[in-house]
Design a protein around this motif. Sequence first.
Motif, short mmCIF file in Angstrom:
data_model
loop_
_atom_site.label_atom_id
_atom_site.label_comp_id
_atom_site.label_asym_id
_atom_site.label_seq_id
_atom_site.Cartn_x
_atom_site.Cartn_y
_atom_site.Cartn_z
N SER A 186 0.85 -1.19 0.00
CA SER A 186 0.00 0.00 0.00
C SER A 186 0.89 1.24 0.00
CB SER A 186 -0.92 0.01 1.23
OG SER A 186 -0.18 0.28 2.40
N LEU A 187 0.36 2.33 -0.52
CA LEU A 187 1.12 3.58 -0.53
C LEU A 187 1.43 4.05 0.88
CD1 LEU A 187 -0.67 5.55 -3.41
CD2 LEU A 187 1.59 4.48 -3.47
N ASP A 188 0.52 3.82 1.81
CA ASP A 188 0.76 4.25 3.19
C ASP A 188 1.88 3.45 3.85
OD1 ASP A 188 -1.14 6.24 3.18
OD2 ASP A 188 -2.71 5.03 4.09
N GLU A 189 2.12 2.22 3.38
CA GLU A 189 3.16 1.37 3.98
C GLU A 189 4.47 1.40 3.19
OE1 GLU A 189 2.84 -0.19 6.85
OE2 GLU A 189 0.77 0.53 7.08
N PHE A 190 4.48 2.04 2.05
CA PHE A 190 5.68 2.06 1.21
C PHE A 190 6.78 2.86 1.88
CE2 PHE A 190 8.05 4.24 -2.31
CZ PHE A 190 8.75 3.13 -2.75
N GLU A 191 7.95 2.25 2.04
CA GLU A 191 9.08 2.92 2.68
C GLU A 191 9.94 3.58 1.61
OE1 GLU A 191 11.07 0.02 5.05
OE2 GLU A 191 9.39 -0.22 6.45
N GLY A 192 9.55 4.76 1.26
CA GLY A 192 10.25 5.49 0.21
C GLY A 192 9.94 6.97 0.33
N PRO A 193 10.37 7.75 -0.65
CA PRO A 193 10.14 9.20 -0.61
C PRO A 193 8.66 9.54 -0.79
CG PRO A 193 11.03 8.55 -2.74
CD PRO A 193 11.08 7.33 -1.87
N ILE A 194 8.30 10.73 -0.38
CA ILE A 194 6.92 11.20 -0.51
C ILE A 194 6.72 11.74 -1.93
CG2 ILE A 194 5.19 12.81 0.35
CD1 ILE A 194 6.05 10.59 2.30
N PRO A 195 5.71 11.25 -2.65
CA PRO A 195 5.53 11.70 -4.04
C PRO A 195 4.83 13.06 -4.14
CG PRO A 195 3.81 10.13 -3.45
CD PRO A 195 4.73 10.21 -2.26
N ASN A 196 5.25 13.81 -5.16
CA ASN A 196 4.52 15.02 -5.55
C ASN A 196 3.44 14.71 -6.57
OD1 ASN A 196 7.74 15.77 -5.49
ND2 ASN A 196 6.49 17.21 -4.31
N PHE A 197 3.68 13.62 -7.34
CA PHE A 197 2.77 13.27 -8.43
C PHE A 197 2.65 11.75 -8.50
CE2 PHE A 197 2.15 11.79 -12.76
CZ PHE A 197 0.96 12.43 -13.10
N ILE A 198 1.41 11.27 -8.75
CA ILE A 198 1.15 9.83 -8.88
C ILE A 198 0.29 9.58 -10.11
CG2 ILE A 198 0.16 7.78 -7.79
CD1 ILE A 198 0.47 9.18 -5.09
N LYS A 199 0.72 8.65 -10.94
CA LYS A 199 -0.12 8.17 -12.05
C LYS A 199 -0.57 6.76 -11.74
CE LYS A 199 0.08 5.25 -15.00
NZ LYS A 199 0.81 4.13 -15.65
N VAL A 200 -1.88 6.52 -11.86
CA VAL A 200 -2.45 5.22 -11.54
C VAL A 200 -3.17 4.64 -12.75
CG1 VAL A 200 -4.03 3.93 -10.04
CG2 VAL A 200 -2.80 5.94 -9.14
N ASP A 201 -2.73 3.48 -13.20
CA ASP A 201 -3.45 2.70 -14.21
C ASP A 201 -3.39 1.26 -13.74
OD1 ASP A 201 -4.66 1.54 -16.35
OD2 ASP A 201 -3.33 2.38 -17.88
#
Length: 291
Positions: A186-201
């Motif tokens: 899940s995005l809430d559990e992803f251990e990485g940087p905070i995104p400014n932009f997300i594309k979802v397909d």
Amino acid sequence: MPFRSSLRRLARPLVAAARDWFEPGPIEVQDQLVTIDGGVAKGTQCYLPRPSVLSDRIIRGDYESETTSLMEVLVGETDVCFDIGGHYGHFMMTLASLAHDGAVHIFEPFSKNADRLERSIRANPWNHVQLHRAAVADQTGALVLHHAGDQGDDSMAYLDGVGGVQTEASFEHYGGFESTSVMGISLDEFEGPIPNFIKVDAEGAEKSVLQGGRRLLETYKPRLIVEVHGPREAFGCAQVISSIGYRVFEFAPPSTTLPVLLLHQDDPMIDRLSKPGTPLSFGQLKELYPG
């Protein structure tokens, strides 16, 4: 007349044999390293299956032109971008070119597509693009991915308990799906940087993606472009984002899917995009679910 009929009966297998001899058989589709000729990602190299009409459009730079034009406005040079559903890598290349001093994270669970994306990443002088072989959803852990396989559309897939293109028509067209185990995150559990932009397909799992990133969206308010697959997913997505201050805009003509732009109500980009002269090829933004 009987004599002519006999001749026709004798000639049929000969004609069929001659046709088989002279007509070429089915053309084998193979991944080829190509250079993008036009558009934002011009000069980028990537592996694409060819021959393919879709691949030809990606090479020309005119594939998903409305979405690409909007990304040019939304994405900055130092932005952190998430590409959820990498497929052939068109938007990976677009985002890598736009956010060249930022970071691009690609999420693709289907191994065949992920292998191709990994080779494309290595073919370019990039150090800001990273591939994650995972399915983004509202849960973390092992999931079962059902996909069309080598004999079908390699974008068609769905996750057990999450949703996707598990329709009567898809099963009839592809003759069932193959199954494989993938990692879900899940995005809430992803251990990485905070995104400014997300594309979802995500092929019908859009609500699950947004639900799994609800805390991230509410806290950091990234911009999103979401490819919505059907009215049920549209309603589900609206339910998730309506309570956390996001507004939904249509920016391209709907077809089998509806691409929408999600902006937080505090985002100054809303005023900028409403001004005449914004480089969108489909008129002005149309807000959905106003009020």
